[in-house]
Write a protein that holds these residues in place. Structure first.
Motif, PDB file in Angstrom:
ATOM      1  N   TYR A 117      -6.298   5.830 -12.523  1.00 21.31           N
ATOM      2  CA  TYR A 117      -6.415   4.777 -11.516  1.00 21.31           C
ATOM      3  C   TYR A 117      -6.725   3.421 -12.126  1.00 21.31           C
ATOM      4  O   TYR A 117      -7.414   3.319 -13.153  1.00 21.31           O
ATOM      5  CB  TYR A 117      -7.493   5.147 -10.489  1.00 21.31           C
ATOM      6  N   VAL A 118      -6.196   2.411 -11.468  1.00 22.35           N
ATOM      7  CA  VAL A 118      -6.479   1.028 -11.829  1.00 22.35           C
ATOM      8  C   VAL A 118      -6.869   0.298 -10.552  1.00 22.35           C
ATOM      9  O   VAL A 118      -6.746   0.819  -9.463  1.00 22.35           O
ATOM     10  CB  VAL A 118      -5.250   0.353 -12.474  1.00 22.35           C
ATOM     11  N   TYR A 119      -7.328  -0.882 -10.665  1.00 22.75           N
ATOM     12  CA  TYR A 119      -7.664  -1.739  -9.518  1.00 22.75           C
ATOM     13  C   TYR A 119      -8.685  -1.062  -8.605  1.00 22.75           C
ATOM     14  O   TYR A 119      -8.331  -0.377  -7.633  1.00 22.75           O
ATOM     15  CB  TYR A 119      -6.432  -2.114  -8.711  1.00 22.75           C
ATOM     16  N   TRP A 120      -9.918  -1.255  -8.923  1.00 25.53           N
ATOM     17  CA  TRP A 120     -11.035  -0.644  -8.216  1.00 25.53           C
ATOM     18  C   TRP A 120     -11.702  -1.651  -7.286  1.00 25.53           C
ATOM     19  O   TRP A 120     -11.755  -2.848  -7.576  1.00 25.53           O
ATOM     20  CB  TRP A 120     -12.071  -0.150  -9.220  1.00 25.53           C
ATOM     21  N   GLY A 121     -12.247  -1.128  -6.188  1.00 25.62           N
ATOM     22  CA  GLY A 121     -13.066  -1.951  -5.334  1.00 25.62           C
ATOM     23  C   GLY A 121     -14.468  -2.080  -5.895  1.00 25.62           C
ATOM     24  O   GLY A 121     -14.785  -1.536  -6.959  1.00 25.62           O
ATOM     25  N   GLN A 122     -15.347  -2.767  -5.162  1.00 27.69           N
ATOM     26  CA  GLN A 122     -16.716  -3.011  -5.617  1.00 27.69           C
ATOM     27  C   GLN A 122     -17.660  -1.876  -5.231  1.00 27.69           C
ATOM     28  O   GLN A 122     -18.781  -1.810  -5.757  1.00 27.69           O
ATOM     29  CB  GLN A 122     -17.221  -4.332  -5.041  1.00 27.69           C
ATOM     30  N   GLY A 123     -17.247  -1.036  -4.319  1.00 24.34           N
ATOM     31  CA  GLY A 123     -18.055   0.114  -3.957  1.00 24.34           C
ATOM     32  C   GLY A 123     -18.927  -0.102  -2.739  1.00 24.34           C
ATOM     33  O   GLY A 123     -19.248  -1.238  -2.374  1.00 24.34           O
ATOM     34  N   THR A 124     -19.311   1.001  -2.113  1.00 22.94           N
ATOM     35  CA  THR A 124     -20.243   0.993  -0.987  1.00 22.94           C
ATOM     36  C   THR A 124     -21.242   2.117  -1.184  1.00 22.94           C
ATOM     37  O   THR A 124     -20.869   3.238  -1.556  1.00 22.94           O
ATOM     38  CB  THR A 124     -19.496   1.123   0.357  1.00 22.94           C
ATOM     39  N   ARG A 173      -2.327   4.588 -10.774  1.00 23.26           N
ATOM     40  CA  ARG A 173      -1.592   3.730 -11.711  1.00 23.26           C
ATOM     41  C   ARG A 173      -0.097   3.701 -11.446  1.00 23.26           C
ATOM     42  O   ARG A 173       0.526   2.647 -11.439  1.00 23.26           O
ATOM     43  CB  ARG A 173      -1.873   4.198 -13.131  1.00 23.26           C
ATOM     44  N   ARG A 174       0.503   4.879 -11.249  1.00 23.61           N
ATOM     45  CA  ARG A 174       1.952   4.941 -11.123  1.00 23.61           C
ATOM     46  C   ARG A 174       2.369   4.853  -9.659  1.00 23.61           C
ATOM     47  O   ARG A 174       1.922   5.643  -8.828  1.00 23.61           O
ATOM     48  CB  ARG A 174       2.470   6.253 -11.716  1.00 23.61           C
ATOM     49  N   PRO A 175       3.259   3.942  -9.322  1.00 20.35           N
ATOM     50  CA  PRO A 175       3.767   3.863  -7.948  1.00 20.35           C
ATOM     51  C   PRO A 175       4.847   4.910  -7.696  1.00 20.35           C
ATOM     52  O   PRO A 175       5.343   5.549  -8.625  1.00 20.35           O
ATOM     53  CB  PRO A 175       4.351   2.458  -7.876  1.00 20.35           C
ATOM     54  N   TRP A 176       5.167   5.085  -6.459  1.00 13.56           N
ATOM     55  CA  TRP A 176       6.298   5.907  -6.025  1.00 13.56           C
ATOM     56  C   TRP A 176       6.163   7.368  -6.424  1.00 13.56           C
ATOM     57  O   TRP A 176       7.171   8.062  -6.576  1.00 13.56           O
ATOM     58  CB  TRP A 176       7.624   5.339  -6.536  1.00 13.56           C
ATOM     59  N   VAL A 177       4.935   7.832  -6.579  1.00 20.35           N
ATOM     60  CA  VAL A 177       4.680   9.245  -6.869  1.00 20.35           C
ATOM     61  C   VAL A 177       4.197   9.910  -5.590  1.00 20.35           C
ATOM     62  O   VAL A 177       3.327   9.385  -4.902  1.00 20.35           O
ATOM     63  CB  VAL A 177       3.618   9.378  -7.983  1.00 20.35           C
ATOM     64  N   ASN A 178       4.761  11.076  -5.277  1.00 22.03           N
ATOM     65  CA  ASN A 178       4.435  11.721  -4.001  1.00 22.03           C
ATOM     66  C   ASN A 178       3.306  12.732  -4.096  1.00 22.03           C
ATOM     67  O   ASN A 178       3.156  13.600  -3.222  1.00 22.03           O
ATOM     68  CB  ASN A 178       5.679  12.383  -3.433  1.00 22.03           C
ATOM     69  N   THR A 179       2.502  12.614  -5.138  1.00 28.02           N
ATOM     70  CA  THR A 179       1.296  13.414  -5.271  1.00 28.02           C
ATOM     71  C   THR A 179       0.167  12.473  -5.676  1.00 28.02           C
ATOM     72  O   THR A 179       0.341  11.261  -5.715  1.00 28.02           O
ATOM     73  CB  THR A 179       1.456  14.520  -6.329  1.00 28.02           C
ATOM     74  N   CYS A 180      -1.006  13.035  -5.976  1.00 28.49           N
ATOM     75  CA  CYS A 180      -2.107  12.210  -6.454  1.00 28.49           C
ATOM     76  C   CYS A 180      -3.047  13.077  -7.276  1.00 28.49           C
ATOM     77  O   CYS A 180      -2.988  14.312  -7.198  1.00 28.49           O
ATOM     78  CB  CYS A 180      -2.862  11.559  -5.286  1.00 28.49           C
ATOM     79  N   LEU A 224       0.812  -1.211   0.000  1.00 23.59           N
ATOM     80  CA  LEU A 224       0.000   0.000   0.000  1.00 23.59           C
ATOM     81  C   LEU A 224       0.847   1.263   0.000  1.00 23.59           C
ATOM     82  O   LEU A 224       0.524   2.229  -0.714  1.00 23.59           O
ATOM     83  CB  LEU A 224      -0.933   0.001   1.206  1.00 23.59           C
ATOM     84  N   ASP A 225       1.937   1.287   0.750  1.00 21.88           N
ATOM     85  CA  ASP A 225       2.682   2.538   0.878  1.00 21.88           C
ATOM     86  C   ASP A 225       3.496   2.887  -0.364  1.00 21.88           C
ATOM     87  O   ASP A 225       4.228   3.882  -0.373  1.00 21.88           O
ATOM     88  CB  ASP A 225       3.554   2.548   2.130  1.00 21.88           C
ATOM     89  N   SER A 226       3.347   2.108  -1.420  1.00 16.23           N
ATOM     90  CA  SER A 226       3.964   2.454  -2.699  1.00 16.23           C
ATOM     91  C   SER A 226       3.036   3.255  -3.599  1.00 16.23           C
ATOM     92  O   SER A 226       3.478   3.759  -4.644  1.00 16.23           O
ATOM     93  CB  SER A 226       4.399   1.187  -3.450  1.00 16.23           C
ATOM     94  N   TYR A 227       1.765   3.366  -3.217  1.00 12.93           N
ATOM     95  CA  TYR A 227       0.757   3.917  -4.121  1.00 12.93           C
ATOM     96  C   TYR A 227      -0.111   4.978  -3.463  1.00 12.93           C
ATOM     97  O   TYR A 227      -0.509   4.840  -2.297  1.00 12.93           O
ATOM     98  CB  TYR A 227      -0.157   2.804  -4.621  1.00 12.93           C
ATOM     99  N   ALA A 228      -0.457   5.973  -4.268  1.00 14.41           N
ATOM    100  CA  ALA A 228      -1.544   6.874  -3.883  1.00 14.41           C
ATOM    101  C   ALA A 228      -2.872   6.149  -4.054  1.00 14.41           C
ATOM    102  O   ALA A 228      -3.008   5.251  -4.888  1.00 14.41           O
ATOM    103  CB  ALA A 228      -1.516   8.134  -4.748  1.00 14.41           C
ATOM    104  N   ILE A 229      -3.840   6.573  -3.265  1.00 12.71           N
ATOM    105  CA  ILE A 229      -5.182   5.988  -3.307  1.00 12.71           C
ATOM    106  C   ILE A 229      -6.201   7.102  -3.497  1.00 12.71           C
ATOM    107  O   ILE A 229      -6.069   8.186  -2.924  1.00 12.71           O
ATOM    108  CB  ILE A 229      -5.499   5.223  -2.013  1.00 12.71           C
ATOM    109  N   GLY A 230      -7.201   6.824  -4.280  1.00 10.10           N
ATOM    110  CA  GLY A 230      -8.270   7.800  -4.495  1.00 10.10           C
ATOM    111  C   GLY A 230      -9.625   7.250  -4.111  1.00 10.10           C
ATOM    112  O   GLY A 230      -9.848   6.038  -4.127  1.00 10.10           O
ATOM    113  N   TRP A 231     -10.508   8.170  -3.752  1.00 12.35           N
ATOM    114  CA  TRP A 231     -11.926   7.851  -3.543  1.00 12.35           C
ATOM    115  C   TRP A 231     -12.724   8.513  -4.670  1.00 12.35           C
ATOM    116  O   TRP A 231     -12.477   9.688  -5.003  1.00 12.35           O
ATOM    117  CB  TRP A 231     -12.421   8.371  -2.200  1.00 12.35           C
ATOM    118  N   PHE A 232     -13.676   7.784  -5.193  1.00 16.89           N
ATOM    119  CA  PHE A 232     -14.506   8.238  -6.283  1.00 16.89           C
ATOM    120  C   PHE A 232     -15.961   7.924  -5.964  1.00 16.89           C
ATOM    121  O   PHE A 232     -16.250   7.118  -5.073  1.00 16.89           O
ATOM    122  CB  PHE A 232     -14.085   7.543  -7.589  1.00 16.89           C
TER     123      PHE A 232
END
Length: 127
Positions: free
Chosen positions: A114-121, A100-107, A29-37
């Protein structure tokens, strides 16, 4: 196997609060930024908030600034979205995703980054 599982959605009255969680597994996880949509019926998916891999950089859509806070606990492999002062127009299915891109210190809050999405809530704000 990479997985993202959202939880914490539900029905809340206008002005109320919810805290969403995005539990991750199968990657560092700590290699990637995460977004909420979010995506409301008959509307396109839109970016809500994002957080850099270390948590030092965050970004929010104008519609949620001052109301939503994104945070992460890399030790628990979890990213959170605290939503306060909820409005009926916040009603949508909320998703978390891996930038998508790892090791980036922004988002960014652009879904195309973004890739790899959850199923949503589902979040419903209604009286």
């Amino acid at each position: 196997q990479l997985q993202l599982v959202e939880s914490g959605g539900g029905l809340v009255q206008p002005g109320g609060s919810l805290k969403l969680s995005c539990a991750t597994s199968g990657f560092t996880l700590d290699s990637y930024a995460i977004g909420w949509f979010r995506q409301a019926p008959q509307k396109e998916r839109e970016g809500v908030s994002c957080i850099s891999r270390s948590g030092g950089f965050t970004n929010h859509a104008d519609s949620v600034k001052g109301r939503f806070t994104i945070s992460r606990d890399n030790a628990k492999n979890t990213v959170y979205l605290q939503m306060n002062s909820l409005k009926p127009e916040d009603t949508a299915v909320y998703y978390c995703a891996v930038q998508r891109r790892p090791w980036v210190n922004t988002c960014t809050t652009s879904p195309r980054d973004y890739v790899y999405w959850g199923q949503g809530t589902q979040v419903t704000v209604s009286s």
